[in-house]
Enzyme design. Structure first.
Site, PDB file in Angstrom:
ATOM      1  N   THR A 173      -6.151  -5.624  -0.494  1.00 26.47           N
ATOM      2  CA  THR A 173      -5.196  -4.826  -0.513  1.00 26.47           C
ATOM      3  C   THR A 173      -4.038  -4.873   0.585  1.00 26.47           C
ATOM      4  O   THR A 173      -4.048  -5.577   0.642  1.00 26.47           O
ATOM      5  CB  THR A 173      -6.434  -3.500  -0.248  1.00 26.47           C
ATOM      6  OG1 THR A 173      -6.178  -2.663  -0.700  1.00 26.47           O
ATOM      7  CG2 THR A 173      -6.719  -3.770   1.658  1.00 26.47           C
ATOM      8  N   ASN A 174      -3.395  -3.573   0.486  1.00 28.03           N
ATOM      9  CA  ASN A 174      -2.533  -3.843   0.913  1.00 28.03           C
ATOM     10  C   ASN A 174      -2.633  -2.536   1.899  1.00 28.03           C
ATOM     11  O   ASN A 174      -3.512  -1.756   2.103  1.00 28.03           O
ATOM     12  CB  ASN A 174      -1.288  -3.493  -0.136  1.00 28.03           C
ATOM     13  CG  ASN A 174      -1.411  -1.766  -0.757  1.00 28.03           C
ATOM     14  OD1 ASN A 174      -1.224  -0.888  -0.033  1.00 28.03           O
ATOM     15  ND2 ASN A 174      -1.428  -2.297  -1.942  1.00 28.03           N
ATOM     16  N   ARG A 175      -1.377  -1.797   2.920  1.00 26.82           N
ATOM     17  CA  ARG A 175      -1.352  -1.010   3.587  1.00 26.82           C
ATOM     18  C   ARG A 175      -1.030   0.334   3.644  1.00 26.82           C
ATOM     19  O   ARG A 175      -1.537   1.392   4.257  1.00 26.82           O
ATOM     20  CB  ARG A 175       0.080  -1.251   5.392  1.00 26.82           C
ATOM     21  CG  ARG A 175      -0.545  -2.356   5.762  1.00 26.82           C
ATOM     22  CD  ARG A 175       0.806  -3.155   6.250  1.00 26.82           C
ATOM     23  NE  ARG A 175       0.577  -4.749   7.689  1.00 26.82           N
ATOM     24  CZ  ARG A 175       0.350  -4.583   8.361  1.00 26.82           C
ATOM     25  NH1 ARG A 175      -0.477  -3.971   9.063  1.00 26.82           N
ATOM     26  NH2 ARG A 175       0.373  -5.816   8.642  1.00 26.82           N
ATOM     27  N   SER A 176      -0.972   0.600   2.389  1.00 28.04           N
ATOM     28  CA  SER A 176      -1.414   2.025   1.577  1.00 28.04           C
ATOM     29  C   SER A 176      -2.252   2.631   2.537  1.00 28.04           C
ATOM     30  O   SER A 176      -3.245   2.510   1.846  1.00 28.04           O
ATOM     31  CB  SER A 176      -0.957   1.885   0.817  1.00 28.04           C
ATOM     32  OG  SER A 176      -0.543   3.759   0.423  1.00 28.04           O
TER      33      SER A 176
END
Ligand code: CTP
Length: 393
Positions: A205-208
């Site tokens: 995933t990513n940090r958003s």
């Protein structure tokens, strides 16, 4: 900004008025509070004063030397008068046009729409006089919220409990559709991150966190638009009054966004969509391996490109997340994705990007590049929505 005059009348549920006040503020509304004499027996005006940051209105007659007619001035101020809780007595007075204190006088002298959330014991609620008064309020165009069934102050349980404060807040915010500058428009907003599985226990995933998208959805709703928020995973409180569609993967986000985009007027694509996913998702947990492993990733579709290409006059706003050559890259993305506006997020700025309540962005359309100073994400949302609205007018 939605301006609400919150009227608190004197029942035990007066303390829940605090939750209503907090909820409205969380939604970005400006709130002034008026209390009846009986309400002040249950909760001190100071509580509401401290939380609202405004004086609390209690007295009909101005103090010596104050020439203003308070109820007239107060009645002109709000977009909405919300009485929560409303006792049988206040309901009876409003239904009959009586005005013997500041709250009822203000209601009578104001042209703002009125919402009423009754709270009383079951027998009082069922009494034909209360039923007739509530019907009269409904006939006059007042909106009734609740009451609900549940535990009552007397210890018994039944009809008459104040509606859930969150529901009251959601209905109050939704009332903005009647006066907001985006009313009659339908806007789809995507927000947050996506996830792609590697095996049953791992994913990428990513940090958003979704803060920017939630801010756009919240402000659009408060300004009167019908809003669909397609949200990736996260734990933010959903904005009141929006249709929330929760998704996880890019393909889920794509399906929800494409179907919501039909019949809408604009798309604001703030989501941080994963560009890659594992080529194969293992059914079994991948065992550890002394040689390490290489994750084979394949590109996800950039569905914004497809939506931009078939927008047929609808407005499409994208975001660009860059760490270098921001302006040039964002301009290129705007053209390649058929966007009307691209909002460049510069991750190198402090107070910008993931997880914080502020952002530093540059708005880029076909002609202009407008760098905005650091501001709250709600303010950034308003600037984007202002741009969209100007396109429509
Ligand atoms: N976007 C999308 N689908 C993807 C990737 C991005 O719809 N698979 C959208 C984002 O929601 C955003 C815009 O495209 O509105 C730009 O996203 P960004 O991550 O900045 O750019 P990418 O196109 O992914 O390019 P790069 O990662 O090379 O910077």
């Amino acid at each position: 900004m939605l301006r609400v005059l919150l009227g608190i009348s004197g029942g035990i549920a007066a303390y829940k008025g605090v939750e209503v006040l907090r909820g409205l503020q969380r939604e970005g509304a400006e709130v002034r509070v008026a209390m009846t004499a009986a309400a002040q027996k249950f909760v001190q005006p100071l509580t509401f004063e401290a939380l609202s940051g405004n004086r609390v209105y209690t007295e009909l007659f101005p103090e010596a030397g104050d020439p203003e007619v308070i109820h007239v001035r107060l009645g002109e101020w709000p977009h909405l008068i919300l009485i929560a809780p409303a006792t049988a007595n206040v309901i009876g007075k409003m239904a009959n046009g009586l005005a013997d204190d500041l709250l009822t006088c203000t209601v009578l002298s104001s042209e703002a729409p009125v919402m009423v959330a009754p709270a009383m014991e079951t027998a009082m609620y069922r009494h034909p006089a209360s039923q007739r008064n509530l019907q009269r309020l409904a006939d006059m165009g007042y909106r009734l919220i609740g009451p609900e069934e549940g535990a009552l102050a007397s210890g018994s349980s039944g009809m008459g409990r104040l509606a859930d404060p969150q529901r009251i807040v959601a209905e109050a915010v939704s009332s903005a559709v009647t006066f907001g500058d985006l009313s009659g428009r339908r806007i789809v907003v995507t927000g947050g991150r996506t996830e792609e599985d590697i095996d049953p226990v791992r994913f990428i995933t990513n940090r958003s966190t979704g803060k920017m998208g939630y801010a756009v959805a919240r402000r659009a709703r408060q300004r009167g638009a019908d809003v669909v928020l397609v949200s990736g995973p996260g734990n933010l409180d959903p904005p009141a009054g929006v249709d929330l569609i929760r998704v996880r993967t890019v393909s889920e986000m794509r399906a929800a966004t494409e179907s919501s985009f039909e019949g809408s007027d604009a798309l604001v694509m703030t989501a941080a969509v994963l560009d890659f996913r594992p080529r194969v998702v293992s059914d079994a947990k991948i065992k550890k391996n002394a040689n390490g492993m290489t994750l084979d990733l394949v590109p996800n579709d950039d569905f914004l490109v497809g939506l931009g290409a078939r927008k047929h006059g609808r407005i499409v706003v994208g975001f660009a997340m860059e760490t270098e050559n921001g302006l040039a890259n964002a301009q290129k993305k705007r053209v390649e994705k058929y966007l009307d506006l691209i909002v460049l997020n510069n991750l190198n700025e402090s107070g910008a990007g993931f997880g914080v309540d502020t952002n530093v962005v540059t708005l880029i359309d076909g002609g202009e590049v407008e760098p905005l100073p650091k501001m709250s994400k709600l303010e950034v949302a308003d600037r984007i929505l202002d741009w969209v609205k100007d396109r429509w007018t």
